[in-house]
Motif scaffolding. Structure first.
Motif, PDB file in Angstrom:
ATOM      1  N   TRP A 232      24.647  24.564  -7.289  1.00  0.00           N
ATOM      2  CA  TRP A 232      23.346  24.809  -6.649  1.00  0.00           C
ATOM      3  C   TRP A 232      23.546  25.862  -5.565  1.00  0.00           C
ATOM      4  O   TRP A 232      24.210  25.621  -4.557  1.00  0.00           O
ATOM      5  CB  TRP A 232      22.800  23.521  -6.046  1.00  0.00           C
ATOM      6  N   ARG A 233      22.990  27.046  -5.770  1.00  0.00           N
ATOM      7  CA  ARG A 233      23.153  28.158  -4.819  1.00  0.00           C
ATOM      8  C   ARG A 233      21.892  28.245  -3.968  1.00  0.00           C
ATOM      9  O   ARG A 233      20.901  28.870  -4.362  1.00  0.00           O
ATOM     10  CB  ARG A 233      23.439  29.447  -5.577  1.00  0.00           C
ATOM     11  N   ARG A 234      21.948  27.621  -2.832  1.00  0.00           N
ATOM     12  CA  ARG A 234      20.762  27.507  -1.985  1.00  0.00           C
ATOM     13  C   ARG A 234      20.243  28.857  -1.516  1.00  0.00           C
ATOM     14  O   ARG A 234      19.021  29.042  -1.403  1.00  0.00           O
ATOM     15  CB  ARG A 234      21.088  26.635  -0.766  1.00  0.00           C
ATOM     16  N   ALA A 235      21.151  29.775  -1.227  1.00  0.00           N
ATOM     17  CA  ALA A 235      20.727  31.062  -0.668  1.00  0.00           C
ATOM     18  C   ALA A 235      19.861  31.857  -1.629  1.00  0.00           C
ATOM     19  O   ALA A 235      18.959  32.593  -1.207  1.00  0.00           O
ATOM     20  CB  ALA A 235      21.955  31.881  -0.271  1.00  0.00           C
ATOM     21  N   VAL A 236      20.121  31.703  -2.942  1.00  0.00           N
ATOM     22  CA  VAL A 236      19.356  32.482  -3.922  1.00  0.00           C
ATOM     23  C   VAL A 236      18.442  31.582  -4.760  1.00  0.00           C
ATOM     24  O   VAL A 236      17.826  32.042  -5.730  1.00  0.00           O
ATOM     25  CB  VAL A 236      20.301  33.278  -4.849  1.00  0.00           C
ATOM     26  N   HIS A 237      18.389  30.298  -4.428  1.00  0.00           N
ATOM     27  CA  HIS A 237      17.458  29.347  -5.049  1.00  0.00           C
ATOM     28  C   HIS A 237      17.626  29.284  -6.570  1.00  0.00           C
ATOM     29  O   HIS A 237      16.664  29.450  -7.332  1.00  0.00           O
ATOM     30  CB  HIS A 237      16.010  29.701  -4.694  1.00  0.00           C
ATOM     31  N   ASP A 238      18.845  29.026  -7.009  1.00  0.00           N
ATOM     32  CA  ASP A 238      19.069  28.851  -8.439  1.00  0.00           C
ATOM     33  C   ASP A 238      20.198  27.863  -8.694  1.00  0.00           C
ATOM     34  O   ASP A 238      20.876  27.407  -7.770  1.00  0.00           O
ATOM     35  CB  ASP A 238      19.343  30.199  -9.139  1.00  0.00           C
ATOM     36  N   VAL A 239      20.368  27.520  -9.960  1.00  0.00           N
ATOM     37  CA  VAL A 239      21.479  26.679 -10.418  1.00  0.00           C
ATOM     38  C   VAL A 239      22.320  27.544 -11.343  1.00  0.00           C
ATOM     39  O   VAL A 239      21.800  28.083 -12.334  1.00  0.00           O
ATOM     40  CB  VAL A 239      20.976  25.432 -11.163  1.00  0.00           C
ATOM     41  N   TYR A 240      23.593  27.698 -11.016  1.00  0.00           N
ATOM     42  CA  TYR A 240      24.460  28.572 -11.801  1.00  0.00           C
ATOM     43  C   TYR A 240      25.191  27.757 -12.859  1.00  0.00           C
ATOM     44  O   TYR A 240      25.933  26.829 -12.555  1.00  0.00           O
ATOM     45  CB  TYR A 240      25.467  29.285 -10.907  1.00  0.00           C
ATOM     46  N   VAL A 241      24.959  28.115 -14.115  1.00  0.00           N
ATOM     47  CA  VAL A 241      25.547  27.392 -15.250  1.00  0.00           C
ATOM     48  C   VAL A 241      26.737  28.189 -15.763  1.00  0.00           C
ATOM     49  O   VAL A 241      26.577  29.333 -16.203  1.00  0.00           O
ATOM     50  CB  VAL A 241      24.517  27.199 -16.379  1.00  0.00           C
ATOM     51  N   GLU A 242      27.914  27.603 -15.708  1.00  0.00           N
ATOM     52  CA  GLU A 242      29.121  28.319 -16.103  1.00  0.00           C
ATOM     53  C   GLU A 242      30.079  27.474 -16.934  1.00  0.00           C
ATOM     54  O   GLU A 242      31.112  27.962 -17.399  1.00  0.00           O
ATOM     55  CB  GLU A 242      29.879  28.797 -14.856  1.00  0.00           C
ATOM     56  N   ALA A 243      29.769  26.197 -17.115  1.00  0.00           N
ATOM     57  CA  ALA A 243      30.718  25.301 -17.775  1.00  0.00           C
ATOM     58  C   ALA A 243      29.992  24.235 -18.576  1.00  0.00           C
ATOM     59  O   ALA A 243      28.772  24.058 -18.470  1.00  0.00           O
ATOM     60  CB  ALA A 243      31.630  24.654 -16.738  1.00  0.00           C
ATOM     61  N   THR A 244      30.765  23.539 -19.385  1.00  0.00           N
ATOM     62  CA  THR A 244      30.278  22.386 -20.117  1.00  0.00           C
ATOM     63  C   THR A 244      31.364  21.316 -20.062  1.00  0.00           C
ATOM     64  O   THR A 244      32.447  21.560 -19.530  1.00  0.00           O
ATOM     65  CB  THR A 244      29.935  22.758 -21.577  1.00  0.00           C
ATOM     66  N   VAL A 245      31.085  20.147 -20.603  1.00  0.00           N
ATOM     67  CA  VAL A 245      32.073  19.070 -20.615  1.00  0.00           C
ATOM     68  C   VAL A 245      32.404  18.730 -22.061  1.00  0.00           C
ATOM     69  O   VAL A 245      31.512  18.501 -22.877  1.00  0.00           O
ATOM     70  CB  VAL A 245      31.559  17.816 -19.876  1.00  0.00           C
ATOM     71  N   SER A 246      33.687  18.716 -22.361  1.00  0.00           N
ATOM     72  CA  SER A 246      34.183  18.359 -23.685  1.00  0.00           C
ATOM     73  C   SER A 246      34.880  17.010 -23.609  1.00  0.00           C
ATOM     74  O   SER A 246      35.502  16.682 -22.599  1.00  0.00           O
ATOM     75  CB  SER A 246      35.163  19.431 -24.182  1.00  0.00           C
ATOM     76  N   GLU A 247      34.781  16.230 -24.678  1.00  0.00           N
ATOM     77  CA  GLU A 247      35.418  14.916 -24.707  1.00  0.00           C
ATOM     78  C   GLU A 247      36.647  14.872 -25.610  1.00  0.00           C
ATOM     79  O   GLU A 247      37.332  13.848 -25.658  1.00  0.00           O
ATOM     80  CB  GLU A 247      34.409  13.856 -25.161  1.00  0.00           C
ATOM     81  N   LYS A 248      36.929  15.957 -26.336  1.00  0.00           N
ATOM     82  CA  LYS A 248      38.065  15.984 -27.242  1.00  0.00           C
ATOM     83  C   LYS A 248      38.938  17.185 -26.929  1.00  0.00           C
ATOM     84  O   LYS A 248      38.422  18.282 -26.682  1.00  0.00           O
ATOM     85  CB  LYS A 248      37.591  16.046 -28.701  1.00  0.00           C
ATOM     86  N   PRO A 249      40.284  17.029 -26.912  1.00  0.00           N
ATOM     87  CA  PRO A 249      41.028  15.784 -27.146  1.00  0.00           C
ATOM     88  C   PRO A 249      41.011  14.842 -25.935  1.00  0.00           C
ATOM     89  O   PRO A 249      41.306  13.668 -26.071  1.00  0.00           O
ATOM     90  CB  PRO A 249      42.446  16.281 -27.419  1.00  0.00           C
ATOM     91  N   VAL A 250      40.671  15.392 -24.762  1.00  0.00           N
ATOM     92  CA  VAL A 250      40.536  14.563 -23.568  1.00  0.00           C
ATOM     93  C   VAL A 250      39.272  14.994 -22.835  1.00  0.00           C
ATOM     94  O   VAL A 250      38.772  16.106 -23.023  1.00  0.00           O
ATOM     95  CB  VAL A 250      41.762  14.704 -22.622  1.00  0.00           C
ATOM     96  N   LEU A 251      38.752  14.123 -21.990  1.00  0.00           N
ATOM     97  CA  LEU A 251      37.563  14.451 -21.209  1.00  0.00           C
ATOM     98  C   LEU A 251      37.906  15.519 -20.190  1.00  0.00           C
ATOM     99  O   LEU A 251      38.816  15.347 -19.376  1.00  0.00           O
ATOM    100  CB  LEU A 251      37.051  13.190 -20.503  1.00  0.00           C
ATOM    101  N   ARG A 252      37.163  16.636 -20.219  1.00  0.00           N
ATOM    102  CA  ARG A 252      37.452  17.704 -19.263  1.00  0.00           C
ATOM    103  C   ARG A 252      36.260  18.645 -19.126  1.00  0.00           C
ATOM    104  O   ARG A 252      35.463  18.815 -20.053  1.00  0.00           O
ATOM    105  CB  ARG A 252      38.682  18.499 -19.675  1.00  0.00           C
ATOM    106  N   ARG A 253      36.189  19.246 -17.952  1.00  0.00           N
ATOM    107  CA  ARG A 253      35.211  20.293 -17.685  1.00  0.00           C
ATOM    108  C   ARG A 253      35.853  21.604 -18.071  1.00  0.00           C
ATOM    109  O   ARG A 253      36.968  21.909 -17.661  1.00  0.00           O
ATOM    110  CB  ARG A 253      34.833  20.294 -16.207  1.00  0.00           C
TER     111      ARG A 253
END
Length: 391
Positions: A232-253
């Motif tokens: 959450w970038r308050r200064a520019v009023h947006d949400v920056y999307v750069e990642a996802t979450v994978s569950e295989k082979p292990v849970l990780r961002r």
């Protein structure tokens, strides 16, 4: 076979076992794979053993020439450069669709008609078998086509050149109508007002906040789980999307696998206010929250939440509210896009907000819900007939 995982660059666990000699090139087969550094040695070794058990190196001098084995070798070949997500997807395609149909055919004897026959089988229902979707079949086609492009140099032939690509499914996005939207938004607001910090309260408020963010920012479930406070970038009023979450082979961002999925999504004042209130609530029960703590999590350490768990929680909530059957987290993304279309926003803006690769992708998915198309066609037809009658 026995081998041991070792620490490599960046302290990650890695393995490169010797699996024999490639009968086509005469070179040793030494596949490589790594696992996260934060695993203990026992867990890393277990994952390595599981990986090599399913590797089936078909190119070794003692291995089979079966198509399924050769495809497994192709998928796990580090020279191919496939991401872990792609490897996992292709492993499933080989195991569930190719192996039961044409997997036992020697890869150098496969004929085009055998592939098309397998496609027909996979698309039809049979004893104990459900038909697969055309988009799943297209993944099998992409895997076979890519593998035979590589093998063509040794084989001198490519049977896939005479196999037409399956037509894609006609996708029609499922979105909530205005009545269901109003009902859902009210329910999300109620649960986001929960102040308790017991396990059930954390589950309900976190699920509601996740649904709120997915609906307002048009995010996928994995992207919602990957959001951190610093996203959450308050200064520019947006949400920056750069990642996802994978569950295989292990849970990780992990970084978003598609470059076009990375980007900023503007946040309305109500959304920013909800994020601030959510963070303040999290501070009451998180152990040591910081900028890297996940916005959507049910863990006191602020770690990532499983997308499958969040998806199940939201589906339970939707079912309890009486939402249409099939309502999922991804329905919220479709609802966001459909609302923008119905209210006159241009396709380029919607494409950028959804972070699609191009406008063509957005058009393919949402052209069917563009307002006025059917009424314009009806009016045009009626006017043409009226003009001929007057003439």
């Amino acid at each position: 076979m026995e081998f041991k995982v070792t620490r490599g660059a960046g302290n990650v666990w890695e393995a490169r076992p010797y699996l024999g000699t490639d009968r086509l090139t005469g070179k040793p087969i030494r596949p490589y794979k790594s696992w996260p550094a934060d695993l203990d040695e026992k867990r890393a070794q277990a994952l390595a053993d599981e990986w090599i058990a399913g590797y089936a190196p078909a190119s070794s001098s003692s291995s089979s020439k079966r198509l399924s084995s050769m495809l497994s070798s192709y998928v796990h070949d580090p020279q191919r450069g496939f991401s872990q997500a792609t490897v996992s997807t292709y492993d499933g395609v080989v195991r569930n669709h190719i192996a039961p149909t044409i997997g036992d055919i020697p890869y150098d004897e496969l004929k085009p008609y055998e592939v098309t026959a397998a496609y027909r089988i996979l698309l039809s229902e049979g004893p104990g078998r459900k038909p697969i979707g055309r988009n799943t079949l297209r993944k099998a086609h992409a895997l076979l086509s890519g593998a035979y492009r590589v093998w063509q140099r040794q084989l001198g032939v490519n049977p896939m050149l005479n196999v037409p690509a399956p037509a894609p499914d006609r996708l029609r996005p499922f979105a909530l109508d205005d009545w269901d939207q109003d009902k859902l938004v009210a329910a999300l607001a109620d649960d986001m007002a929960i102040g308790g910090t017991d396990r059930e309260s954390i589950k309900r408020r976190t699920t509601a906040f996740a649904g709120f963010i997915a609906l307002n920012q048009a995010l996928r479930c994995g992207e919602v789980c990957a959001l951190q406070r610093r996203s959450w970038r308050r200064a520019v009023h947006d949400v920056y999307v750069e990642a996802t979450v994978s569950e295989k082979p292990v849970l990780r961002r992990q970084p978003s696998p598609k470059r076009e999925s990375v980007g900023a999504v503007s946040a309305a004042p109500d959304v920013e206010r909800a994020i601030a209130e959510h963070i303040a609530w999290q501070d009451r029960w998180m152990a040591k929250p910081d900028q890297y703590s996940c916005l959507v999590t049910d863990r006191p350490n602020g770690g990532v939440m499983r997308p499958s768990t969040l998806s199940r929680y939201f589906s339970e909530m939707a079912r309890d509210l009486g939402m249409p059957a099939g309502t999922t987290m991804h329905t919220l993304r479709h609802t966001h896009a459909t609302w923008l279309l119905m209210n006159g926003y241009d396709m380029r803006t919607i494409q950028e907000r959804l972070r699609h690769r191009d406008v063509a992708t957005t058009l393919r998915l949402y052209a069917s819900v563009m307002p006025g198309r059917d009424s314009a066609a009806a009016s045009g037809f009626a006017e043409a007939h009226a003009a001929r009658k007057e003439g």
